[in-house]
Design a protein around this motif. Structure first.
Motif, PDB file in Angstrom:
ATOM      1  N   ILE A  71       0.846  -1.195   0.000  1.00 45.85           N
ATOM      2  CA  ILE A  71       0.000   0.000   0.000  1.00 45.85           C
ATOM      3  C   ILE A  71       0.879   1.242   0.000  1.00 45.85           C
ATOM      4  CG2 ILE A  71      -1.715   1.323   1.311  1.00 45.85           C
ATOM      5  CD1 ILE A  71      -2.666  -1.375   2.483  1.00 45.85           C
ATOM      6  N   GLY A  72       1.945   1.200   0.779  1.00 44.07           N
ATOM      7  CA  GLY A  72       2.871   2.323   0.839  1.00 44.07           C
ATOM      8  C   GLY A  72       3.518   2.611  -0.499  1.00 44.07           C
ATOM      9  N   LEU A  73       3.887   1.556  -1.228  1.00 45.23           N
ATOM     10  CA  LEU A  73       4.460   1.761  -2.564  1.00 45.23           C
ATOM     11  C   LEU A  73       3.484   2.522  -3.464  1.00 45.23           C
ATOM     12  CD1 LEU A  73       6.132  -1.693  -3.353  1.00 45.23           C
ATOM     13  CD2 LEU A  73       7.267   0.411  -2.628  1.00 45.23           C
ATOM     14  N   GLU A  74       2.207   2.165  -3.379  1.00 57.87           N
ATOM     15  CA  GLU A  74       1.207   2.832  -4.218  1.00 57.87           C
ATOM     16  C   GLU A  74       1.006   4.282  -3.783  1.00 57.87           C
ATOM     17  OE1 GLU A  74      -2.214   0.235  -4.048  1.00 57.87           O
ATOM     18  OE2 GLU A  74      -0.973  -1.490  -4.613  1.00 57.87           O
ATOM     19  N   LEU A  75       1.084   4.534  -2.495  1.00 60.96           N
ATOM     20  CA  LEU A  75       0.926   5.902  -2.005  1.00 60.96           C
ATOM     21  C   LEU A  75       2.055   6.804  -2.481  1.00 60.96           C
ATOM     22  CD1 LEU A  75      -0.248   5.402   1.690  1.00 60.96           C
ATOM     23  CD2 LEU A  75      -1.596   6.303  -0.210  1.00 60.96           C
ATOM     24  N   VAL A  76       3.289   6.366  -2.296  1.00 61.54           N
ATOM     25  CA  VAL A  76       4.417   7.247  -2.634  1.00 61.54           C
ATOM     26  C   VAL A  76       4.584   7.382  -4.149  1.00 61.54           C
ATOM     27  CG1 VAL A  76       5.611   6.740  -0.471  1.00 61.54           C
ATOM     28  CG2 VAL A  76       6.143   5.386  -2.496  1.00 61.54           C
ATOM     29  N   ALA A  77       4.069   6.415  -4.907  1.00 59.92           N
ATOM     30  CA  ALA A  77       4.177   6.509  -6.363  1.00 59.92           C
ATOM     31  C   ALA A  77       3.202   7.514  -6.954  1.00 59.92           C
ATOM     32  CB  ALA A  77       3.931   5.140  -6.988  1.00 59.92           C
ATOM     33  N   THR A  78       2.098   7.754  -6.244  1.00 59.33           N
ATOM     34  CA  THR A  78       1.039   8.566  -6.843  1.00 59.33           C
ATOM     35  C   THR A  78       0.747   9.859  -6.095  1.00 59.33           C
ATOM     36  OG1 THR A  78      -0.623   7.317  -5.594  1.00 59.33           O
ATOM     37  CG2 THR A  78      -0.102   6.551  -7.810  1.00 59.33           C
ATOM     38  N   ALA A  79       1.236   9.971  -4.872  1.00 62.41           N
ATOM     39  CA  ALA A  79       0.804  11.112  -4.059  1.00 62.41           C
ATOM     40  C   ALA A  79       1.936  11.720  -3.236  1.00 62.41           C
ATOM     41  CB  ALA A  79      -0.319  10.671  -3.131  1.00 62.41           C
ATOM     42  N   PRO A  80       2.922  12.289  -3.886  1.00 62.01           N
ATOM     43  CA  PRO A  80       4.034  12.874  -3.122  1.00 62.01           C
ATOM     44  C   PRO A  80       3.663  14.141  -2.361  1.00 62.01           C
ATOM     45  CG  PRO A  80       4.256  13.362  -5.457  1.00 62.01           C
ATOM     46  CD  PRO A  80       3.111  12.401  -5.334  1.00 62.01           C
ATOM     47  N   SER A  81       2.475  14.681  -2.612  1.00 61.69           N
ATOM     48  CA  SER A  81       2.113  15.941  -1.964  1.00 61.69           C
ATOM     49  C   SER A  81       1.501  15.759  -0.579  1.00 61.69           C
ATOM     50  CB  SER A  81       1.115  16.707  -2.841  1.00 61.69           C
ATOM     51  OG  SER A  81      -0.101  15.990  -2.965  1.00 61.69           O
ATOM     52  N   PHE A  82       1.276  14.535  -0.163  1.00 61.07           N
ATOM     53  CA  PHE A  82       0.682  14.323   1.144  1.00 61.07           C
ATOM     54  C   PHE A  82       1.600  14.791   2.255  1.00 61.07           C
ATOM     55  CE2 PHE A  82      -1.891  10.587  -0.651  1.00 61.07           C
ATOM     56  CZ  PHE A  82      -2.991  11.411  -0.858  1.00 61.07           C
ATOM     57  N   ASP A  83       1.006  15.387   3.278  1.00 61.43           N
ATOM     58  CA  ASP A  83       1.765  15.783   4.456  1.00 61.43           C
ATOM     59  C   ASP A  83       1.756  14.709   5.527  1.00 61.43           C
ATOM     60  OD1 ASP A  83       2.216  18.582   3.587  1.00 61.43           O
ATOM     61  OD2 ASP A  83       0.046  18.711   3.768  1.00 61.43           O
ATOM     62  N   THR A  84       0.635  13.978   5.643  1.00 62.26           N
ATOM     63  CA  THR A  84       0.449  13.020   6.734  1.00 62.26           C
ATOM     64  C   THR A  84      -0.299  11.797   6.225  1.00 62.26           C
ATOM     65  OG1 THR A  84       0.291  14.818   8.354  1.00 62.26           O
ATOM     66  CG2 THR A  84      -0.565  12.684   9.036  1.00 62.26           C
ATOM     67  N   VAL A  85       0.110  10.622   6.688  1.00 62.81           N
ATOM     68  CA  VAL A  85      -0.628   9.384   6.447  1.00 62.81           C
ATOM     69  C   VAL A  85      -1.170   8.907   7.786  1.00 62.81           C
ATOM     70  CG1 VAL A  85      -0.556   7.022   5.596  1.00 62.81           C
ATOM     71  CG2 VAL A  85       0.829   8.761   4.493  1.00 62.81           C
ATOM     72  N   LEU A  86      -2.489   8.716   7.860  1.00 61.86           N
ATOM     73  CA  LEU A  86      -3.148   8.235   9.071  1.00 61.86           C
ATOM     74  C   LEU A  86      -3.400   6.743   8.928  1.00 61.86           C
ATOM     75  CD1 LEU A  86      -5.727  11.132   9.444  1.00 61.86           C
ATOM     76  CD2 LEU A  86      -3.697  10.774  10.832  1.00 61.86           C
ATOM     77  N   ILE A  87      -2.886   5.954   9.888  1.00 65.87           N
ATOM     78  CA  ILE A  87      -2.909   4.497   9.773  1.00 65.87           C
ATOM     79  C   ILE A  87      -3.503   3.896  11.034  1.00 65.87           C
ATOM     80  CG2 ILE A  87      -1.541   2.448   9.289  1.00 65.87           C
ATOM     81  CD1 ILE A  87       0.707   4.283   8.291  1.00 65.87           C
ATOM     82  N   ALA A  88      -4.499   3.015  10.866  1.00 64.34           N
ATOM     83  CA  ALA A  88      -5.057   2.294  12.004  1.00 64.34           C
ATOM     84  C   ALA A  88      -3.981   1.414  12.625  1.00 64.34           C
ATOM     85  CB  ALA A  88      -6.243   1.449  11.559  1.00 64.34           C
ATOM     86  N   LEU A  89      -3.927   1.425  13.957  1.00 64.86           N
ATOM     87  CA  LEU A  89      -2.893   0.675  14.676  1.00 64.86           C
ATOM     88  C   LEU A  89      -3.536  -0.397  15.538  1.00 64.86           C
ATOM     89  CD1 LEU A  89       0.062   0.287  15.530  1.00 64.86           C
ATOM     90  CD2 LEU A  89      -0.302   2.057  17.275  1.00 64.86           C
ATOM     91  N   GLY A  90      -3.204  -1.646  15.237  1.00 62.84           N
ATOM     92  CA  GLY A  90      -3.626  -2.764  16.060  1.00 62.84           C
ATOM     93  C   GLY A  90      -2.405  -3.589  16.401  1.00 62.84           C
ATOM     94  N   GLY A  91      -2.256  -4.730  15.703  1.00 64.83           N
ATOM     95  CA  GLY A  91      -1.049  -5.527  15.886  1.00 64.83           C
ATOM     96  C   GLY A  91       0.184  -4.878  15.302  1.00 64.83           C
ATOM     97  N   GLY A  92      -0.010  -4.053  14.260  1.00 63.78           N
ATOM     98  CA  GLY A  92       1.099  -3.280  13.722  1.00 63.78           C
ATOM     99  C   GLY A  92       1.519  -3.589  12.307  1.00 63.78           C
ATOM    100  N   ALA A  93       0.934  -4.606  11.654  1.00 66.35           N
ATOM    101  CA  ALA A  93       1.375  -4.947  10.297  1.00 66.35           C
ATOM    102  C   ALA A  93       1.162  -3.797   9.327  1.00 66.35           C
ATOM    103  CB  ALA A  93       0.640  -6.195   9.802  1.00 66.35           C
ATOM    104  N   LEU A  94      -0.019  -3.193   9.371  1.00 69.26           N
ATOM    105  CA  LEU A  94      -0.315  -2.088   8.456  1.00 69.26           C
ATOM    106  C   LEU A  94       0.563  -0.883   8.755  1.00 69.26           C
ATOM    107  CD1 LEU A  94      -2.143  -1.021   6.164  1.00 69.26           C
ATOM    108  CD2 LEU A  94      -3.752  -0.277   7.932  1.00 69.26           C
ATOM    109  N   ALA A  95       0.688  -0.541  10.018  1.00 69.40           N
ATOM    110  CA  ALA A  95       1.456   0.648  10.395  1.00 69.40           C
ATOM    111  C   ALA A  95       2.941   0.487  10.104  1.00 69.40           C
ATOM    112  CB  ALA A  95       1.232   0.955  11.878  1.00 69.40           C
ATOM    113  N   THR A  96       3.509  -0.653  10.444  1.00 71.66           N
ATOM    114  CA  THR A  96       4.943  -0.834  10.196  1.00 71.66           C
ATOM    115  C   THR A  96       5.226  -1.023   8.713  1.00 71.66           C
ATOM    116  OG1 THR A  96       4.805  -3.233  10.622  1.00 71.66           O
ATOM    117  CG2 THR A  96       5.364  -1.803  12.481  1.00 71.66           C
ATOM    118  N   GLY A  97       4.304  -1.682   7.994  1.00 69.20           N
ATOM    119  CA  GLY A  97       4.513  -1.887   6.565  1.00 69.20           C
ATOM    120  C   GLY A  97       4.464  -0.593   5.785  1.00 69.20           C
ATOM    121  N   VAL A  98       3.351   0.127   5.915  1.00 68.69           N
ATOM    122  CA  VAL A  98       3.231   1.402   5.207  1.00 68.69           C
ATOM    123  C   VAL A  98       4.258   2.397   5.732  1.00 68.69           C
ATOM    124  CG1 VAL A  98       1.706   3.346   4.733  1.00 68.69           C
ATOM    125  CG2 VAL A  98       0.800   1.016   4.687  1.00 68.69           C
ATOM    126  N   GLY A  99       4.465   2.406   7.044  1.00 61.40           N
ATOM    127  CA  GLY A  99       5.429   3.330   7.626  1.00 61.40           C
ATOM    128  C   GLY A  99       6.837   3.117   7.107  1.00 61.40           C
TER     129      GLY A  99
END
Length: 325
Positions: A162-190
């Motif tokens: 997901i992070g690869l797709e974000l940085v490829a298409t949206a370099p203008s973002f200031d902040t990415v908000l990520i749901a935090l549970g076990g951490g796979a999504l947050a550590t992966g995208v982060g």
């Protein structure tokens, strides 16, 4: 950037084994949300797929390795619902024998879907942590592969696509908000964001009623809790995994806790203004903006809408009995 367990080249390689139906998900600016939030908001929509969550990005990597490995083709996991659905879907397509252990108090719609996808479902009379213990016991006794969400690097690196797709298409973002549970999504995208777009803030969001990982991040040590009390069942863990916390400490700029009322308000906003039915975990990013509008004023924020598996009756109770979606 300091090292994490993740590897950017492996993350790029993961895209080649993930079914394309889960890749290149919609990313768009949702102007209808902006008057109520006071900032520019874009949505990364991870629900328009056969399992209605981001989890299959990771289970596709796991299942591909198992199918090609020549060993046991049996696998077990513990799940609050979404990982189990995803593993069942990925395993079914590759001829794997999938067992999912879940709490009998989990969302009924999620449990029904796990069964429908052909997995063996075992229920425990406790929470997700008890399900984790039972899944580990099955793996030991039966000699099968245990998939532990967030600990197994495939789950993190699959989510990281997901992070690869974000940085490829949206370099203008200031902040990415990520749901935090076990951490796979947050550590992966982060990991990907900090490696490829280090100027973007990585902000993790967790319910006040399930604060273990956020407290651990703030204290820089594992903090467990005795119980959880939140409608966001997908992120309601009590025992953070030390290795995942180590990764989170590298990639997260901040971690915040939000109240249940804000989660519900976020779900209602996403329905009313974006036409999206989402589960509570997917509304955490919107909840964070609602609780601290000043922090995000003038920024361009992207929030990852990570799942839409809800019990219809519970959803109506949260957002209003008049919902017909």
């Amino acid at each position: 950037m300091q090292e994490t367990r993740l590897d950017t080249d492996r993350i790029r390689a993961a895209r080649r084994v993930i079914d394309p139906i889960f890749l290149d998900t919609p990313l768009y600016r949702c102007e209808a949300l902006e008057p109520g939030l006071g900032c520019a908001v874009s949505i990364k929509l991870e629900t328009a797929n056969p399992v209605r969550s981001f989890k299959a990005r990771g289970t596709e990597v796991v299942a591909s390795a198992l199918a090609d490995g020549g060993g046991s083709r049996a696998v077990v996991c513990a799940s609050a619902g979404n990982l189990g659905q995803a593993l069942a879907w990925s395993g079914r397509g590759r001829g794997l024998d999938v067992t999912v252990v879940a709490s009998r108090f989990a969302t009924v719609a999620k449990l029904d879907r796990i069964r429908a996808l052909g997995a063996r479902l075992e229920l425990v009379d406790g929470d997700h942590e008890m399900a984790r213990e039972r899944a580990a016991a099955i793996a030991r006794y039966d000699g099968v592969r245990l998939v532990e969400d967030s600990l197994d690097i495939e789950t993190c690196e699959g989510a990281a696509t997901i992070g690869l797709e974000l940085v490829a298409t949206a370099p203008s973002f200031d902040t990415v908000l990520i749901a935090l549970g076990g951490g796979a999504l947050a550590t992966g995208v982060g990991h990907v964001v900090k490696a490829l777009a280090p100027g973007v803030e990585v902000l993790c969001v967790q319910p006040l009623g399930a604060p273990a990982m956020t407290r651990s991040w703030r204290g820089r040590r594992v903090v467990t809790t005795e119980s959880t009390d939140t409608i966001a069942d997908g992120v309601a863990g009590r025992r953070p995994i030390p290795a995942v916390l180590d990764d989170l400490l590298v990639v997260a700029d901040d971690a915040v806790l939000v109240q249940e009322a804000s989660i519900i308000a976020g779900m209602r906003l996403l329905l009313d203004q974006a036409g999206l039915v989402v589960e509570p975990s997917a509304a955490l990013g919107i909840a964070a903006i609602l609780e601290d509008r000043d922090r995000f004023a003038g920024r361009h924020v992207v929030t990852i809408v990570c799942g839409s598996n809800v019990d219809v009756d519970a959803y109506r109770g949260w957002v209003g009995a008049g919902v017909r979606h």
